[in-house]
Design an enzyme around this catalytic site. Structure first.
Site: not given
Ligand SMILES: [Zn+2]
Length: 363
Positions: A261, A304, A301, A89, A299, A330
């Site tokens: 974002d 999980c 991930c 930015d 999930c 997660h």
């Protein structure tokens, strides 16, 4: 940078941005690596989850460790160990939100560092110079993030300054870096429209809408999203800055925005608020004390697959560092999966169903 539209479904669109450091599939979520790190996780973990681009904050890196230092350590990619695209930015937003004693002039802004109170000056030329030293792939024009609420007169003056700075950023743009222009104009439609018209005249590689989600009511923000999206060039990336709440993302994607974002998934993770396919949960609640189930049964991930809600609650309450890591893994995985499925729904002409279904879960 090449930009191609792959598929549209209504006004929603799935596109690819091709940079020399790799492809970004949109709609895309850009994780925020404020000072050069997405808090609590490594860049390898980000890659594994499917992150294709990161955002670094110019203001933070300029103050610490300094753009010269980043440059002498090989540039932003080498510095943070990330070989995919980086968007920086311009520092405008943080100059207004974090620093004290701002004094705005035609040529830029004098401000005091929020770290040690030292005096600094950044204008369009300096913002481009700093972003060049960082070596990001996509740079942003230096803008004044117009505060909310603002009078029409203030918003108009602020917009004129931002356009003037955008022109100077374009003149000082460095070879090999893309440059996106930022629209301001607060919640005034004619100012938004003028802002975009002037940016398009100057000509940028992509167009961002800034100055939203700064305290205005949701209805006003949505009205600006609906109003600005059709004014932005079709053949360039459209970036809605600082917005990442999933309900807002669904609305913005429906109107044709591509890039988002937000610190929300990572910040919420550290505070114990987790996103699941059945809605948000607060892991500290007593009901999870003896819960053997994973955070989100749907999930896949690392968190999980390996840990129970009971354990995640325990390490959160014990303020263990691992709690921040597992929760962040997660939440980011969940976000990337959400965006992947959203792109799939556009490809299959079912975005409308996807949106309705998720709006029910998120409400
Ligand atoms: Zn998970």
């Amino acid at each position: 940078m090449q930009f191609r539209i792959i598929k549209t479904n209504g006004n929603a669109r799935s596109c690819v941005m091709e940079t020399k450091r790799g492809v970004v599939s949109t709609p895309a979520f850009i994780p925020v690596a404020t000072t050069g790190t997405v808090k609590a996780i490594s860049t390898d973990e980000l890659k594994e989850m499917g992150a294709e681009i990161l955002l670094c904050n110019t203001y933070h890196l300029y103050l610490r460790p300094g753009a010269d230092t980043v440059s002498s350590l090989g540039g932003i990619h080498k510095f943070i160990n990330w070989d995919r695209p980086v968007l920086s930015d311009s520092g405008g937003f943080q100059v207004y939100s974090l620093s004290a004693l701002r004094k705005i002039e035609e040529s830029g802004v004098h401000f005091r560092s929020h770290i040690d109170g030292s005096l600094h000056f950044i204008g369009p030329k300096e913002a481009m110079q700093i972003q060049s030293l960082l070596g990001s792939d996509i740079t942003m024009t230096f803008d004044e993030c117009t505060p909310y609420p603002s009078t029409y007169e203030y918003a108009l003056r602020s917009l004129e300054l931002t356009i003037n700075w955008a022109q100077k950023c374009k003149e000082n743009r460095k070879e090999g870096q893309s440059l996106f222009g930022i629209s301001q104009g607060s919640i005034f439609k004619d100012l938004r429209s003028e802002s975009i018209e002037k940016l398009v005249e100057i000509g940028f590689d992509g167009y961002a809408v800034g100055g939203l989600s700064v305290g205005e009511p949701k209805e006003e923000m949505y009205e600006m999203i609906y109003f600005t999206a059709p004014l932005l060039p079709v053949d360039k990336p459209r970036y809605l800055m600082g917005i990442g709440e999933l309900r807002d993302v669904l609305t913005a994607v429906e109107t044709g925005f591509d890039l988002f974002d937000c610190v929300m998934p990572t910040r919420n993770a550290r505070n114990g608020t987790l996103f699941t396919s059945r809605g948000r949960i607060s892991i500290k609640r007593t009901e999870y004390k003896s819960d053997r189930a994973p955070l989100d049964p749907d999930c896949n991930c690392y968190t999980c697959r390996n840990y129970s809600r009971g354990y995640l609650r325990h390490i959160f309450l014990s303020k263990e560092i691992l709690s921040m890591r597992l929760n962040t893994i997660h939440n980011l995985y969940f976000y990337f999966n959400f965006f992947r499925n959203m792109r799939k729904s556009i490809a299959e002409d079912t975005f409308c169903n996807f949106k309705t279904q998720w709006e029910q879960i998120l409400s």
